[in-house]
Design a protein around this motif. Structure first.
Motif, PDB file in Angstrom:
ATOM      1  N   ALA A  27       0.815  -1.221   0.000  1.00  0.00           N
ATOM      2  CA  ALA A  27       0.000   0.000   0.000  1.00  0.00           C
ATOM      3  C   ALA A  27       0.849   1.273   0.000  1.00  0.00           C
ATOM      4  CB  ALA A  27      -0.930  -0.011   1.212  1.00  0.00           C
ATOM      5  N   THR A  28       2.148   1.153   0.292  1.00  0.00           N
ATOM      6  CA  THR A  28       3.055   2.324   0.328  1.00  0.00           C
ATOM      7  C   THR A  28       4.401   1.866  -0.222  1.00  0.00           C
ATOM      8  OG1 THR A  28       3.656   1.685   2.596  1.00  0.00           O
ATOM      9  CG2 THR A  28       2.012   3.414   2.389  1.00  0.00           C
ATOM     10  N   ILE A  29       4.572   1.853  -1.533  1.00  0.00           N
ATOM     11  CA  ILE A  29       5.745   1.134  -2.069  1.00  0.00           C
ATOM     12  C   ILE A  29       7.077   1.806  -1.733  1.00  0.00           C
ATOM     13  CG2 ILE A  29       4.503  -0.097  -3.881  1.00  0.00           C
ATOM     14  CD1 ILE A  29       5.397   1.922  -5.866  1.00  0.00           C
ATOM     15  N   ASN A  31      10.573   2.897  -1.573  1.00  0.00           N
ATOM     16  CA  ASN A  31      11.722   2.429  -2.352  1.00  0.00           C
ATOM     17  C   ASN A  31      11.597   0.964  -2.771  1.00  0.00           C
ATOM     18  OD1 ASN A  31      13.202   4.871  -2.494  1.00  0.00           O
ATOM     19  ND2 ASN A  31      13.677   4.635  -0.322  1.00  0.00           N
ATOM     20  N   HIS A  33      11.177  -2.021  -1.061  1.00  0.00           N
ATOM     21  CA  HIS A  33      11.732  -3.197  -0.360  1.00  0.00           C
ATOM     22  C   HIS A  33      10.662  -4.259  -0.101  1.00  0.00           C
ATOM     23  CE1 HIS A  33      14.599   0.071   0.609  1.00  0.00           C
ATOM     24  NE2 HIS A  33      15.460  -0.878   0.329  1.00  0.00           N
ATOM     25  N   ASP A  34       9.507  -3.814   0.372  1.00  0.00           N
ATOM     26  CA  ASP A  34       8.433  -4.788   0.643  1.00  0.00           C
ATOM     27  C   ASP A  34       7.810  -5.298  -0.645  1.00  0.00           C
ATOM     28  OD1 ASP A  34       8.608  -4.695   3.451  1.00  0.00           O
ATOM     29  OD2 ASP A  34       7.540  -2.790   3.444  1.00  0.00           O
ATOM     30  N   ASP A  52       1.622   4.090  -4.649  1.00  0.00           N
ATOM     31  CA  ASP A  52       2.303   5.235  -4.025  1.00  0.00           C
ATOM     32  C   ASP A  52       1.888   6.469  -4.804  1.00  0.00           C
ATOM     33  OD1 ASP A  52       5.055   5.281  -1.996  1.00  0.00           O
ATOM     34  OD2 ASP A  52       4.425   7.144  -2.961  1.00  0.00           O
ATOM     35  N   ILE A  53       1.808   7.598  -4.093  1.00  0.00           N
ATOM     36  CA  ILE A  53       1.380   8.819  -4.770  1.00  0.00           C
ATOM     37  C   ILE A  53       2.563   9.534  -5.414  1.00  0.00           C
ATOM     38  CG2 ILE A  53      -0.722   9.187  -3.438  1.00  0.00           C
ATOM     39  CD1 ILE A  53       0.822  11.016  -1.582  1.00  0.00           C
ATOM     40  N   GLN A  54       3.798   9.116  -5.127  1.00  0.00           N
ATOM     41  CA  GLN A  54       4.977   9.813  -5.659  1.00  0.00           C
ATOM     42  C   GLN A  54       5.585   9.042  -6.825  1.00  0.00           C
ATOM     43  OE1 GLN A  54       7.498  12.086  -2.865  1.00  0.00           O
ATOM     44  NE2 GLN A  54       6.776  10.596  -1.357  1.00  0.00           N
ATOM     45  N   GLY A  80      -3.312   6.871  -4.706  1.00  0.00           N
ATOM     46  CA  GLY A  80      -3.383   6.653  -3.268  1.00  0.00           C
ATOM     47  C   GLY A  80      -3.967   5.272  -2.960  1.00  0.00           C
ATOM     48  N   HIS A  81      -3.528   4.683  -1.825  1.00  0.00           N
ATOM     49  CA  HIS A  81      -4.044   3.357  -1.451  1.00  0.00           C
ATOM     50  C   HIS A  81      -5.546   3.390  -1.148  1.00  0.00           C
ATOM     51  CE1 HIS A  81      -1.527   4.756   2.178  1.00  0.00           C
ATOM     52  NE2 HIS A  81      -2.715   5.279   2.307  1.00  0.00           N
ATOM     53  N   GLU A  82      -6.085   4.611  -0.937  1.00  0.00           N
ATOM     54  CA  GLU A  82      -7.524   4.721  -0.694  1.00  0.00           C
ATOM     55  C   GLU A  82      -8.337   4.371  -1.944  1.00  0.00           C
ATOM     56  OE1 GLU A  82      -5.219   7.030  -0.415  1.00  0.00           O
ATOM     57  OE2 GLU A  82      -5.757   8.857  -1.488  1.00  0.00           O
ATOM     58  N   ASN A 102       3.814   0.771   5.137  1.00  0.00           N
ATOM     59  CA  ASN A 102       4.886   1.415   5.906  1.00  0.00           C
ATOM     60  C   ASN A 102       4.526   2.880   5.926  1.00  0.00           C
ATOM     61  OD1 ASN A 102       7.731   0.138   6.652  1.00  0.00           O
ATOM     62  ND2 ASN A 102       6.743  -1.090   5.064  1.00  0.00           N
ATOM     63  N   LEU A 103       4.058   3.358   7.060  1.00  0.00           N
ATOM     64  CA  LEU A 103       3.499   4.709   7.110  1.00  0.00           C
ATOM     65  C   LEU A 103       4.606   5.752   7.261  1.00  0.00           C
ATOM     66  CD1 LEU A 103       0.420   3.803   9.306  1.00  0.00           C
ATOM     67  CD2 LEU A 103       0.537   4.042   6.816  1.00  0.00           C
ATOM     68  N   TYR A 105       6.930   9.037   5.829  1.00  0.00           N
ATOM     69  CA  TYR A 105       7.459   9.654   4.594  1.00  0.00           C
ATOM     70  C   TYR A 105       8.507   8.748   3.964  1.00  0.00           C
ATOM     71  CZ  TYR A 105      10.863  11.135   8.123  1.00  0.00           C
ATOM     72  OH  TYR A 105      11.754  11.144   9.153  1.00  0.00           O
TER      73      TYR A 105
HETATM   74  C1  LIG Z   1       7.699   4.993   4.738  1.00  0.00           C
HETATM   75  S1  LIG Z   1       7.458   5.181   3.014  1.00  0.00           S
HETATM   76  C2  LIG Z   1       7.382   3.521   2.427  1.00  0.00           C
HETATM   77  C3  LIG Z   1       8.697   2.778   2.499  1.00  0.00           C
HETATM   78  C4  LIG Z   1       8.727   1.520   1.644  1.00  0.00           C
HETATM   79  N1  LIG Z   1       8.007   0.417   2.246  1.00  0.00           N
HETATM   80  C5  LIG Z   1      10.140   1.093   1.269  1.00  0.00           C
HETATM   81  O1  LIG Z   1      10.413  -0.105   1.208  1.00  0.00           O
HETATM   82  O2  LIG Z   1      10.966   1.969   0.978  1.00  0.00           O
HETATM   83  C6  LIG Z   1       5.798   5.776   2.888  1.00  0.00           C
HETATM   84  C7  LIG Z   1       5.330   5.999   1.457  1.00  0.00           C
HETATM   85  O3  LIG Z   1       3.921   6.209   1.459  1.00  0.00           O
HETATM   86  C8  LIG Z   1       3.620   7.049   0.372  1.00  0.00           C
HETATM   87  N2  LIG Z   1       2.250   7.575   0.515  1.00  0.00           N
HETATM   88  C9  LIG Z   1       1.808   8.665   1.174  1.00  0.00           C
HETATM   89  N3  LIG Z   1       0.465   8.761   1.077  1.00  0.00           N
HETATM   90  C10 LIG Z   1       0.044   7.708   0.329  1.00  0.00           C
HETATM   91  C11 LIG Z   1      -1.235   7.251  -0.122  1.00  0.00           C
HETATM   92  N4  LIG Z   1      -2.354   7.900   0.180  1.00  0.00           N
HETATM   93  N5  LIG Z   1      -1.275   6.115  -0.864  1.00  0.00           N
HETATM   94  C12 LIG Z   1      -0.138   5.436  -1.178  1.00  0.00           C
HETATM   95  N6  LIG Z   1       1.095   5.820  -0.772  1.00  0.00           N
HETATM   96  C13 LIG Z   1       1.183   6.945  -0.027  1.00  0.00           C
HETATM   97  C14 LIG Z   1       4.724   8.078   0.386  1.00  0.00           C
HETATM   98  O4  LIG Z   1       4.827   8.689  -0.873  1.00  0.00           O
HETATM   99  C15 LIG Z   1       5.944   7.218   0.755  1.00  0.00           C
HETATM  100  O5  LIG Z   1       6.643   6.805  -0.384  1.00  0.00           O
END
Ligand SMILES: C[S@@+](CC[C@H](N)C(=O)[O-])C[C@H]1O[C@@H](n2cnc3c(N)ncnc32)[C@H](O)[C@@H]1O
Length: 190
Positions: A27-29, A31, A33-34, A52-54, A80-82, A102-103, A105
């Protein structure tokens, strides 16, 4: 130390939940790793959906998956994961065996782009519906930054109220460590 540390424990849970052929969600890719771990676990007949939104996160993750020749098992969305329920094909609804968040930044990225409680909670609600029985949502909660502390509080309130007839909710957390290290909440569908 014999107690498993927090990040390895999140991976242990994913390894338990994801078998070859499974459908899994990152849900939050970030970099990636997961995403890479999930791609390995689902095998060649499974599928990983990543959000991921970025754009930066998608580019890094694509590169990582290409290096490991696993890109064909993964679909990445700059959304967004929503939006998870709308994105995952309806044939897989009720068949997702694991999702990881992984919540916070993106490490090394823009610290102003953080996960938010409303969208995180919306995605969790949708994923509970999408999970297979014994499927699992793993939340790694980073609460060292201001928004992270607020997200932690809202999430803990939300998960504590989930119906125990529907899901089991676990918190895995070291209680005496300094500097607010991350901790896990795992939600397993019954
Ligand atoms: C802590 S990082 C994730 C680290 C990741 N698991 C890794 O292996 O590097 C959190 C990520 O959540 C993303 N993010 C923020 N809001 C989001 C959303 N609504 N839906 C999906 N991703 C989101 C951010 O852009 C950020 O890349």
């Amino acid at each position: 130390m014999k107690l498993e540390r927090v990040l390895p424990f999140s991976r242990t849970l994913l390894k338990k939940a994801v078998q070859p052929g499974a459908i899994a969600v990152d849900a939050t890719i970030g970099n990636g790793h997961d995403t890479l771990l999930l791609a390995e676990l689902v095998g060649e007949d499974g599928k990983v959906y990543g959000f991921d939104i970025q754009e930066e996160a998608l580019i890094h993750t694509q590169e990582r998956l290409k290096e490991h020749k696993l890109l064909d098992r993964v679909e990445l969305f700059q959304k967004g994961h929503e939006e998870v329920q709308a994105v995952i094909p309806s044939i897989y609804h009720g068949k997702v065996t694991a999702a990881i968040f992984n919540l916070g930044y993106l490490p090394g990225g823009d610290k102003a782009v953080v996960t938010r409680p409303e969208t995180t909670i919306s995605a969790i609600q949708q994923l509970i519906e999408l999970l297979a029985p014994e499927g699992m949502i793993v939340l790694v909660i980073y609460h060292g930054h201001e928004e992270g502390a607020l997200e932690r509080d809202e999430l803990l309130q939300f998960v504590q109220k989930l119906d125990q007839q529907q899901v089991h909710v676990l918190q895995y957390r070291f209680l005496n460590q300094q500097n607010n290290p991350p901790f896990i909440v795992a939600i397993e569908k019954r």
